[in-house]
Enzyme design. Structure first.
Site, PDB file in Angstrom:
ATOM      1  N   CYS A 182       3.571  -8.077  -4.035  1.00 27.09           N
ATOM      2  CA  CYS A 182       4.261  -7.583  -2.835  1.00 27.09           C
ATOM      3  C   CYS A 182       5.393  -6.628  -3.203  1.00 27.09           C
ATOM      4  CB  CYS A 182       4.882  -8.735  -2.043  1.00 27.09           C
ATOM      5  SG  CYS A 182       3.864 -10.184  -1.853  1.00 27.09           S
ATOM      6  N   ASP A 183       6.172  -6.964  -4.202  1.00 31.46           N
ATOM      7  CA  ASP A 183       7.464  -6.297  -4.390  1.00 31.46           C
ATOM      8  C   ASP A 183       7.605  -5.512  -5.699  1.00 31.46           C
ATOM      9  OD1 ASP A 183       8.334  -7.359  -1.971  1.00 31.46           O
ATOM     10  OD2 ASP A 183       9.022  -9.214  -2.891  1.00 31.46           O
ATOM     11  N   CYS A 236       6.917 -12.722  -5.359  1.00 34.23           N
ATOM     12  CA  CYS A 236       5.578 -12.125  -5.272  1.00 34.23           C
ATOM     13  C   CYS A 236       5.550 -10.742  -5.912  1.00 34.23           C
ATOM     14  CB  CYS A 236       5.151 -12.046  -3.802  1.00 34.23           C
ATOM     15  SG  CYS A 236       3.558 -11.241  -3.588  1.00 34.23           S
TER      16      CYS A 236
END
Ligand code: NAP
Length: 317
Positions: free
Chosen positions: A143-144, A140
């Site tokens: 997300c990261d 993701c």
């Protein structure tokens, strides 16, 4: 939880899945005094439990670990009267009321069903890929990505997801490699053009990832690649690997019962979480291949809960 009679196992609302969508649906339906039952498999919390820091969920200015966020949501849901059952549902019958769910440990019936079974990212099967998930390997970018500012990032895949993630990740990356197993991308032309026009992105054609190098302590240090034509192996120094080869929605239980798109994502009516079966609602990643965020999943869980509450009210007065 297992119980011997349908009487005991009957609930006004059953929510399948305990990611942010399911737990938000539980908070809302529990606060509406519907005493929902959440059923989840052996691993509670959905995809967020494989994420480390979550920095983009509103309300946590310092960020929060994915599993902690899910635990807090579960506490909030149970505080208002949600019951949780750990079971793997193997069969669903939505053709009769009440709806019936058959699990490995029990049978459950409900007047209204909220399906929040999520989606599972696909993995390439490279050595160390799973071990280093959360330590430099991610599925993701939103997300990261921010953890890899000024780092060398590799993305594997050749579809819209990979191109989108690659383009997004150039905000952070000093250099981005898009690794694809063939010599042409599957992505839409516009996404391809975005990739080709981006000076930070280099496409490595006809390459597969054999192994992710590194350790939990040092993170990812590189990738062992193999040319899919010559079979020649090479080492690519990199600080992160984003696997973007698609997701599989967890919808197979409902095959032939609910409308799905060609990739298995459950369909719902516009501006609602309703399916074509009255009383059955969908939320989270099992119905969303576009946004796939914890916050959008939570939002759709809220929509499904309010939908179920209003539907039940209309049925029973
Ligand atoms: P996808 O279109 O199925 O593409 C998957 C890519 O991963 C393909 O290029 C495939 O290679 C590659 N791949 C699959 N298995 C692999 C493996 N084991 N090892 C290495 N590579 C592998 O999936 P997606 O990109 O997630 O897109 C799914 C759907 O969502 C599509 O309909 C897409 O248009 C849509 N989507 C849209 C947007 C957008 O419009 N903004 C963004 C994301 C997704 P091959 O090409 O060789 O098969």
């Amino acid at each position: 939880m297992s119980a011997s009679t349908n009487q005991v196992n009957h609930h006004k609302v059953i929510i399948l899945g305990s990611g942010p969508a399911g737990l938000t649906a539980a908070i809302y339906t529990a606060r509406a005094s519907l005493s929902p039952l959440i059923i989840h498999g052996p691993l509670a919390g959905g995809q967020l439990t494989t994420t480390t820091d979550v920095e983009n969920f509103p309300g946590f200015p310092e960020g929060i670990m994915g599993p902690d966020l899910m635990q807090l949501m579960e506490q909030q849901a149970t505080r208002f009267g949600t019951t949780v059952a750990v079971d793997t549902i193997v069969k669903a019958n939505l053709s009769q009321r009440p709806f019936t769910l058959t699990g490995q440990s029990g049978t459950y019936t409900c007047d209204s069903l909220i399906i929040s079974t999520g989606a599972a990212p696909k993995y390439i099967g490279a050595k160390n890929e799973r071990e280093l998930l959360g330590y430099g390997v991610s599925t993701c970018a939103t997300c990261d990505g921010a953890f890899f500012r000024n780092k060398v990032i590799a993305v594997v895949g050749g579809g819209d997801s990979a191109c989108e993630e690659a383009s997004f990740l150039t905000r952070f990356a000093s250099k981005l490699y898009l690794i694809h197993r063939r010599d042409s991308l599957r992505a839409s032309k516009i996404m391809q053009q975005r990739v080709f026009n981006n000076p930070k992105i280099e496409v490595l054609w006809n390459k597969g990832v054999l192994s992710v190098e590194g350790s939990k302590k040092d993170g990812v240090t590189g990738l062992t690649l193999q040319d899919t034509i010559t079979k020649e192996e090479s080492l690519l120094p990199a600080d992160a690997l984003f696997v973007a080869i698609g997701h599989t929605p967890n919808s197979s239980l409902f095959q032939g019962q609910l409308d799905m798109d060609e990739n298995g994502y459950l369909l719902h009516k516009p501006d609602s979480a309703e399916t074509t079966i009255p009383g059955v609602f969908v939320s989270g990643d099992v119905q969303d291949h576009v946004f796939r965020q914890a916050i959008t999943a939570a939002g759709s869980g809220c929509m499904a809960a309010i939908g179920a509450e209003r539907w039940l009210e209309a049925q029973h007065g």
